[in-house]
Design a protein around this motif. Sequence first.
Motif, PDB file in Angstrom:
ATOM      1  N   ASP A 256     -81.223 -53.532 -34.752  1.00  0.00           N
ATOM      2  CA  ASP A 256     -80.947 -54.729 -35.551  1.00  0.00           C
ATOM      3  C   ASP A 256     -82.156 -55.080 -36.420  1.00  0.00           C
ATOM      4  OD1 ASP A 256     -78.401 -55.115 -34.389  1.00  0.00           O
ATOM      5  OD2 ASP A 256     -79.342 -56.045 -32.646  1.00  0.00           O
TER       6      ASP A 256
ATOM      7  N   ASP B  10     -71.080 -46.160 -38.084  1.00  0.00           N
ATOM      8  CA  ASP B  10     -72.545 -46.207 -38.059  1.00  0.00           C
ATOM      9  C   ASP B  10     -73.139 -44.803 -38.061  1.00  0.00           C
ATOM     10  OD1 ASP B  10     -73.257 -49.165 -37.670  1.00  0.00           O
ATOM     11  OD2 ASP B  10     -71.752 -48.846 -36.121  1.00  0.00           O
TER      12      ASP B  10
ATOM     13  N   ILE C 255     -74.374 -47.570 -25.651  1.00  0.00           N
ATOM     14  CA  ILE C 255     -75.197 -47.786 -26.837  1.00  0.00           C
ATOM     15  C   ILE C 255     -76.655 -47.824 -26.378  1.00  0.00           C
ATOM     16  CG2 ILE C 255     -75.783 -49.401 -28.669  1.00  0.00           C
ATOM     17  CD1 ILE C 255     -72.858 -50.224 -28.760  1.00  0.00           C
TER      18      ILE C 255
ATOM     19  N   ASP D  63     -78.720 -51.092 -26.253  1.00  0.00           N
ATOM     20  CA  ASP D  63     -78.261 -52.043 -25.243  1.00  0.00           C
ATOM     21  C   ASP D  63     -78.550 -51.531 -23.836  1.00  0.00           C
ATOM     22  OD1 ASP D  63     -77.331 -53.673 -27.249  1.00  0.00           O
ATOM     23  OD2 ASP D  63     -75.288 -52.887 -27.195  1.00  0.00           O
TER      24      ASP D  63
ATOM     25  N   LEU E 292     -71.222 -48.805 -33.422  1.00  0.00           N
ATOM     26  CA  LEU E 292     -72.038 -49.564 -32.481  1.00  0.00           C
ATOM     27  C   LEU E 292     -71.522 -50.991 -32.313  1.00  0.00           C
ATOM     28  CD1 LEU E 292     -75.582 -48.314 -33.588  1.00  0.00           C
ATOM     29  CD2 LEU E 292     -74.029 -47.339 -31.884  1.00  0.00           C
ATOM     30  N   LYS E 293     -70.719 -51.465 -33.281  1.00  0.00           N
ATOM     31  CA  LYS E 293     -70.067 -52.769 -33.191  1.00  0.00           C
ATOM     32  C   LYS E 293     -68.599 -52.594 -33.553  1.00  0.00           C
ATOM     33  CE  LYS E 293     -74.266 -55.383 -34.276  1.00  0.00           C
ATOM     34  NZ  LYS E 293     -74.934 -56.357 -35.179  1.00  0.00           N
ATOM     35  N   ASP E 294     -67.747 -53.433 -32.987  1.00  0.00           N
ATOM     36  CA  ASP E 294     -66.304 -53.233 -33.197  1.00  0.00           C
ATOM     37  C   ASP E 294     -65.732 -54.105 -34.310  1.00  0.00           C
ATOM     38  OD1 ASP E 294     -66.431 -55.693 -31.965  1.00  0.00           O
ATOM     39  OD2 ASP E 294     -64.790 -55.307 -30.556  1.00  0.00           O
TER      40      ASP E 294
ATOM     41  N   ASN F 253     -63.668 -54.230 -28.154  1.00  0.00           N
ATOM     42  CA  ASN F 253     -64.605 -54.430 -27.047  1.00  0.00           C
ATOM     43  C   ASN F 253     -64.065 -55.451 -26.053  1.00  0.00           C
ATOM     44  OD1 ASN F 253     -66.425 -52.595 -28.056  1.00  0.00           O
ATOM     45  ND2 ASN F 253     -67.781 -54.119 -28.981  1.00  0.00           N
TER      46      ASN F 253
ATOM     47  N   ASN G 295     -68.248 -51.666 -24.846  1.00  0.00           N
ATOM     48  CA  ASN G 295     -69.275 -52.010 -25.842  1.00  0.00           C
ATOM     49  C   ASN G 295     -69.474 -50.807 -26.753  1.00  0.00           C
ATOM     50  OD1 ASN G 295     -71.378 -53.371 -27.167  1.00  0.00           O
ATOM     51  ND2 ASN G 295     -72.916 -52.459 -25.812  1.00  0.00           N
ATOM     52  N   GLY G 296     -68.861 -50.853 -27.943  1.00  0.00           N
ATOM     53  CA  GLY G 296     -68.957 -49.734 -28.872  1.00  0.00           C
ATOM     54  C   GLY G 296     -67.716 -48.847 -28.822  1.00  0.00           C
TER      55      GLY G 296
END
Length: 906
Positions: free
Chosen positions: A200, A703, A737, A740, A778-780, A786, A792-793
């Motif tokens: 991030d 990503d 991930i 995380d 990496l994000k939905d 998720n 997560n991912g």
Amino acid sequence: MISRKILLIISLLFSFGFAASAQQDSIPLNTLIQKTAKFQSSYPIEKVYLHLDKPYYAVGDTIWFKAYVTVEKHQPSGLSGVVYVDVINSQDSVMENLRLPVKNGFANGNITLTSETYKQGPYRIRAYTNWMRNFDADYFYDHTINVGNAIDNQVNTFISYKSSAKKGTVKVDADILYKDPTNAPYANKKVSWQLVRNGDAITKGSGRTDDKGHLLVDIPENESATITSSSLVTAIDMGERKSVTNSFSLRGAVTAYDVQFFPESGQLTNGIRSKIAFKAINSKGLGTDVKGTVTDDQGTVMASFTSAHLGMGVFVLTPESGKTYTANVIFANGSTSTYKLPRVQAMGINLAVFSPDADNLTVKISANELFLQRKQNKSFYLVGQSGGVIYYAAQTVLQNAAYTANIPKNKFPTGIVQFTLFSSGGYALCERIAFVQHNDQLNLALRPDKPSYTTRQNVRIAVSAKNSTAPVEGSFSVAVLDDTSVPTNEDSESTILSNLLLTSDLKGYIEKPNYYFNKPDQEKQDNLDILMLTQGYRRFSYEDILADKNPPIFIAPEQGIEVSGILRTTTGLPVGKGSIRLLIPDRNFSAETVTDLSGNFKFSNVVVMDTSKITLSARNNVNGKNMVISVNGELYQKLTRNPNQPDEIVNIDSAMRPYLDNSRRQYQNSRVLKEVVVKSTKFEKKPSHNDFGTFAGLPGQADHEISGDQLKDCPLLINCLSTMAFGLTYVDNNFYITRDYNAGKKVPVQIYVGSMPVDVNFLTSMTGAEVASVEIFLKDGVSGLNRMNQTNGVLIINKKVIKKEKITLAQLQALIPKQNVVNFAIQGYRKSKEFYMPKYDVTKQGALGVDLRNTIYWNPKVITDKNGVASFSFFNSDARGTYRVIIEGLDAEGDLGRQVMHIQVK
């Protein structure tokens, strides 16, 4: 072998000046010796060492290595027949995992650093056997290499930092120098930057380079932990809508120091004069010079100290109970700090070790007055062990405040010796590790056939290996390097001596390990003893041994590749005495076995190469069509943090410049311009997540993406994804991930094949040839995946589109998988390439272009005969100067050898 050692040890009791005890001890010393010997024979210590051809590499290179697998006193191991080698990037993702067959304790292999997979930066090479996985991963072979990129790098960088502390926060300024491959500065170029932590962006900005190529980055104030766990990512504008991205670790950006103090034997005791070692490191984890004084709580100076080597040193203090002591430290840059020494124990006993001469160790036991009063006439044991084997044991009755024993060093092998003082109840009171350094290495002699050579001339070198004066049969590996393009700091190298004798037995980072073995003298021996005072040794626990608390063994020693599983009926009942047939089509190999009463089956020593597939069939059984074969999955080693992070280089372009310049010349010399034919192309839509409504809320672009071309030769998809899925970590049969997972959030990624959710086991039946692409999110986004899946991912595998054709019923039935037949691929042995050695005719030197090799020669199989003799030969390159010839290896008795020689090429 162990029983002979026990008899020797018992015969040594009472023979070193300690008084014998007539009283009944709660745990006899013989019990301690016998239990330790039993533990050592049941849980032998296996080690792996890799001899790499070079200390560093460039993208496009091949890493050549030989694995030495040893057991007990470094003898070639017969315990394990397989060794694993992992390549791990700086994001703690496995790039490659090699499985190699071990023969008589040795294996050799290679790793090609392809530009598609490897980028410039630091990497770890980790090696271990299945047996070693039962124990602490800190004792695996773990080595950091730095990889540069001279082929694709358009921008060379050098970064430096300045930092200052402000009320709990830190301010950092970075100065980045940008140059092109010809060393000309990139002047007046726009650069955007961002501070990135765990993927991030924390903050961002932009600027322009000055006329000398410098960019000053003003990083806003933040907490020190945030800064040092972040990376500075920059993108320099190259024009024509192109930019080049560089990433710089900020781990060492903040100027900070730490000093630790280590009383000999573990504690400061009232009235006992004790050595106190110290170790000072900077924010990069490297040793830094210090000096200072120690004062008591009245401000009186009790001692002064100065570091002797790499921030380490030692001083002497006689502490008093009730007083506190403070170290006032002055660092090399003039800054100061204070540190409290450990608390003084009112009652205790200490253990000190000295080396008064080359032949003896002196062990001194000192009890203070209060301890003597309370423990007088009690029995105590002193035990010295190395490699899990007790070589010295004695007992005494405590009658005086101090006891001294002189112990001949020849009772111990070369290496770390752990002395432990026990109470009669078996409680370890204090410990001290020391290093015994005999002059017992193999005498390796390298004799070239000429005093000097010309370029491209054939070099013949004779090898002689002796143990003292007796010739030995041994196995050795040889590397020849061009000193000009591969300059080397021999002190910083990992060698067979520094690894097997030192770093493989210690936890934590050891800076410049070969310093202690490279032309050792008295000063280096003294510094090695200081290192022993600052490092921990915890191969095993005497407390556990005495309590018969054995470590859990979950993996047996592996002699070869095993294929195992269970045979059941379609109703789930195990099939006993069932027949299982194994086929490896590309090797024209087959074997059969019979299940046990619980339906379990196993094929041992299956020779499978990395591109082979296996078929298991239960068709030959009565009612075989109603049987189901389940195959046991493979275990993968968990990832741990890099213990050798201080060896990572941030400014690779400058630190490795001679090597990278030569690599660039090699590439330019080997390029061949090919005719380019431009043809009209038809755009073909590729499968993606956009093809499925399930993924409507995901971002439009993943990503990270893995193309089908990268996976086309992958025999088992799960193996390749575990190493190639950038941003993800594969642990315990789940993807996480990475950022995380490292932060403690262990929620797995959801896997899809097309729009179908699957688990990891589903991927064991897929090959890379079936895959069009892999997308990693990496994000939905706003999809809610998720939340819906408690994951997560998202990892999406897009399969290749199969052209629709009409097929017959028979063809359709052939496509339906049969439960009694299983086709799959497992991780096979990695095929090892042969090192290419050109052969030149000296009368035609200009016929083959310019030869710019930096590894001139590599041979992992130099074997001396019964006369201790071997030889090898190679042709020089076009480089003039000195070549460095390195030979390492061992004999059947575990005697180690290393020799370095230089030859002149004119």
